[in-house]
Design a protein around this motif. Structure first.
Motif, short mmCIF file in Angstrom:
data_model
loop_
_atom_site.label_atom_id
_atom_site.label_comp_id
_atom_site.label_asym_id
_atom_site.label_seq_id
_atom_site.Cartn_x
_atom_site.Cartn_y
_atom_site.Cartn_z
N LEU A 1 1.27 4.59 -12.59
CA LEU A 1 -0.39 4.91 -12.07
C LEU A 1 -0.29 3.15 -12.18
O LEU A 1 -1.27 2.62 -10.86
N ASP A 2 -0.11 2.54 -13.44
CA ASP A 2 -0.49 1.20 -13.52
C ASP A 2 -0.29 -0.02 -12.18
O ASP A 2 -0.63 -0.04 -12.02
N LYS A 3 1.05 0.33 -12.39
CA LYS A 3 2.18 -0.03 -10.99
C LYS A 3 1.53 -0.12 -9.91
O LYS A 3 0.81 -0.64 -8.74
N ALA A 4 0.94 1.30 -9.33
CA ALA A 4 0.26 1.36 -8.44
C ALA A 4 -1.24 0.79 -7.85
O ALA A 4 -0.99 0.08 -6.35
N VAL B 1 0.79 -1.20 -0.03
CA VAL B 1 0.33 -0.12 0.21
C VAL B 1 1.08 1.16 0.15
O VAL B 1 0.85 2.84 -0.68
N ARG B 2 1.55 1.85 1.09
CA ARG B 2 3.05 1.99 0.87
C ARG B 2 3.51 2.90 -0.28
O ARG B 2 3.58 3.34 -1.03
N GLN B 3 4.27 1.36 -0.98
CA GLN B 3 4.61 1.66 -2.33
C GLN B 3 3.75 2.06 -3.53
O GLN B 3 3.90 2.84 -4.00
N ALA B 4 2.58 1.65 -3.54
CA ALA B 4 2.08 1.95 -4.39
C ALA B 4 1.47 4.05 -4.17
O ALA B 4 1.68 4.54 -5.42
N LEU C 1 -0.85 -3.50 -7.51
CA LEU C 1 -0.11 -3.38 -6.08
C LEU C 1 -1.42 -3.13 -5.05
O LEU C 1 -1.31 -3.73 -4.20
N LEU C 2 -2.38 -2.27 -5.17
CA LEU C 2 -3.76 -1.90 -4.21
C LEU C 2 -4.78 -3.74 -4.43
O LEU C 2 -4.37 -3.82 -3.41
N ASP C 3 -4.34 -3.53 -5.49
CA ASP C 3 -5.05 -4.56 -6.13
C ASP C 3 -4.13 -6.66 -5.57
O ASP C 3 -5.06 -6.87 -4.93
N ALA C 4 -3.30 -5.82 -5.55
CA ALA C 4 -2.55 -7.67 -4.76
C ALA C 4 -2.61 -7.62 -2.73
O ALA C 4 -2.58 -8.44 -2.44
N ALA C 5 -2.88 -6.01 -2.98
CA ALA C 5 -2.31 -5.87 -1.43
C ALA C 5 -4.51 -6.41 -0.72
O ALA C 5 -5.13 -5.63 0.96
#
Length: 532
Positions: free
Chosen positions: A346-349, A299-302, A352-356
């Motif tokens: 933004l896509d990577k963000a 989440v923080r990385q996103a 990462l949120l989806d994965a979290a």
């Protein structure tokens, strides 16, 4: 305002029967008219004047004028005698012997002795929020009244630099050793007694600090000024206006492009960049990692990937500041650029949120967060407002929370009553002094601002910092700090935004700006006015 106009204004005040002007006594302004006083503006609002138990420019700037450090340092990072006229380091680097000046006096006339040095070092070690700064100190012995030996559990390569700043002021044992807790001692604010070049005349929190030349200062002919007035302003706009009007002689920290350009256009004002290079002032977005919303580093990385740092630097701040990529400032010999830069993605963000497990709801919102900022810091306010639309692009709803004053913000952040906050945290020359404090598990200290307020804990980081803090070989020390930077940047307890380039604005009465690595956080005993 020139000395002539100061006299004209003073005469006008006297003619109308005024007792003060600009909130200052007429006697003070009369001295200013004679050229013996410098007025320095500030938006910082000290709660007290004892830097032995308090970090931050608000206390440290007046504190270093009141309480003398043991050593000073020039613009080339070379240490020089000050309160200690000589010092030596043992061959095994486990002790430092300090020989004090025999003519040094506190402002009440009492001599400065090795007992005061012992008491001061122990007070700083046990109370200052920069806990790692003196952690290796296990004893101070005093074989005579003018010799103090600092004994270390392990080598401490940063100690010499620690001795040069207001981070280690020498305070009087005969006042602070009365059994009352030093952090709340009444003499931190009232009838303050130090050994520095200036003594306190008046401290009115929220208004000003008036300092007067200490006539029995141990360096002959110093300080040059009769008085320094540190006048407080509510924000950066009013501080700049004060420089334009000539109400102040020195603006200590121009950081905004429009303010810098405006200051350059003021007749007689000089603007100097990169003052206080050892400070290493980093601005970042801090995460409360103890908060369940932010416990997952993905989440923080996103959030980090969703922040356009180049927009912040180039558009919000006109390219004045530097890109910050990690916990050590770029000017440090221990800086490493071999870390993830978190360029806008933004896509990577979103991935990462989806994965979290944070998927968008019906309204597109994945998460709601509140962001704080230091009150009065207009640069942080601009970033704070930017974060709302920036993070909305990845489904994070940001609420902006303002604190009415610094003490309230400080209380909220230091007690972990926050989710996100913008903050400005400084390196202070050596990583042991200003970097370790933010990341060490042992320095999670509730209620202490600018400690490890992110509640960040990583055992490997603790190991690396412990090793780097005593490593005497520069290359090996640099390798330890390189790995440390890689881990912290990957864990994202904060999102690194930019490194502040501090500009000093000073009027035509000032002879020369200060020439040391600490800028105005060093003693101003050589600060003077032009003659004639």
């Amino acid at each position: 305002m020139t000395s002539v106009s100061r006299r004209d204004v003073l005469r006008a005040a006297v003619a109308t029967g005024a007792a003060s002007l600009f909130g200052l006594p007429l006697s003070t302004l009369a001295a200013a008219a004679r050229g013996g006083v410098v007025v320095i503006g500030s938006t910082n609002k000290p709660r007290h004047l004892n830097p032995a138990v308090q970090s931050g420019i608000a206390t440290m700037f007046p504190g270093v004028q009141i309480f003398a450090p043991l050593l000073t340092v020039d613009g080339n990072w070379k240490a020089h005698p000050y309160l200690a006229e000589r010092w030596s380091i043992s061959d095994d680097a486990r002790s430092v012997t300090l020989q004090l000046r025999k003519d040094a006096r506190f402002h009440d006339g009492r001599p400065v002795t090795s007992a005061d040095v012992q008491f001061s070092i122990e007070t700083v070690r046990d109370n200052h929020p920069f806990k790692s700064m003196l952690a290796p100190v296990n004893a101070i012995t005093t074989p005579d009244a003018h010799t103090a030996i600092v004994r270390l559990a392990e080598p401490h390569p940063a100690l010499e630099l620690v001795l040069t700043t207001s981070l280690l002021p020498i305070i009087p044992k005969h006042i602070y050793g009365d059994g009352q807790p030093v952090p709340t001692h009444p003499r931190n604010s009232t009838d303050v007694i130090g050994s520095g070049p200036f003594r306190v005349v008046e401290f009115k929190p929220g208004e000003h600090v008036i300092l007067e030349r200490f006539k029995d200062f141990f360096l002959p002919g110093k300080p040059q000024l009769e008085r320094i007035i540190i006048r407080e302003y509510k924000d950066t706009a009013s501080l700049l206006l004060a420089l334009e009007r000539g109400e102040i002689d020195v603006h200590p920290g121009l950081t905004e492009p429009r303010d810098i350009e405006r200051a350059k256009k003021i007749p007689g004002v000089n603007v100097v960049p990169n003052t206080g290079p050892a400070i290493g002032r980093l601005v970042w977005l801090a995460f409360n990692t103890a908060n369940p919303k932010l416990a997952d580093k993905r989440v923080r990385q996103a959030i980090n990937y969703a922040i356009d740092k180049h927009f912040i630097i180039n558009t919000l701040f006109g390219g004045v500041h530097l890109r910050s990529t990690g916990p050590i400032a770029a000017g440090s010999p221990f800086y490493s650029k071999e870390v993830e830069a978190y360029e806008l993605d933004l896509d990577k963000a979103r991935q990462l949120l989806d994965a979290a497990g944070l998927r968008p709801g019906a309204n597109g919102v994945r998460l709601a967060l509140t962001v704080d900022a230091i009150p009065g810091a207009s640069d942080q306010r601009a970033i704070q407002e930017y974060l709302k639309p920036a993070l909305a692009k990845i489904g994070i709803d940001v609420s902006v929370r303002q604190s009415p004053d610094f003490p309230i913000w400080s209380r909220r952040i230091s007690n972990q009553d926050f989710e996100l906050t913008l903050d400005s945290v400084w390196n202070w020359g050596d990583p042991v002094i200003g970097v370790h404090r933010t990341w060490l598990t042992a320095n999670i200290r509730k209620g202490v601002i600018w400690s490890n307020t992110q509640s960040y804990s990583n055992p490997r980081v603790d190991e690396l910092l412990a090793a780097a803090g005593q490593e005497r070989d520069a290359a090996r020390r640099k390798a330890l700090y390189r790995e440390f930077q890689e881990i912290v940047v990957d864990d994202v307890p904060v999102a690194f935004l930019h490194e502040v380039n501090l500009y000093l604005g000073y009027g035509k009465r000032i002879a020369e700006p200060v020439d040391n690595i600490w800028g105005l956080v060093g003693p101003l005993d050589e600060f003077g006015l032009k003659q004639g």
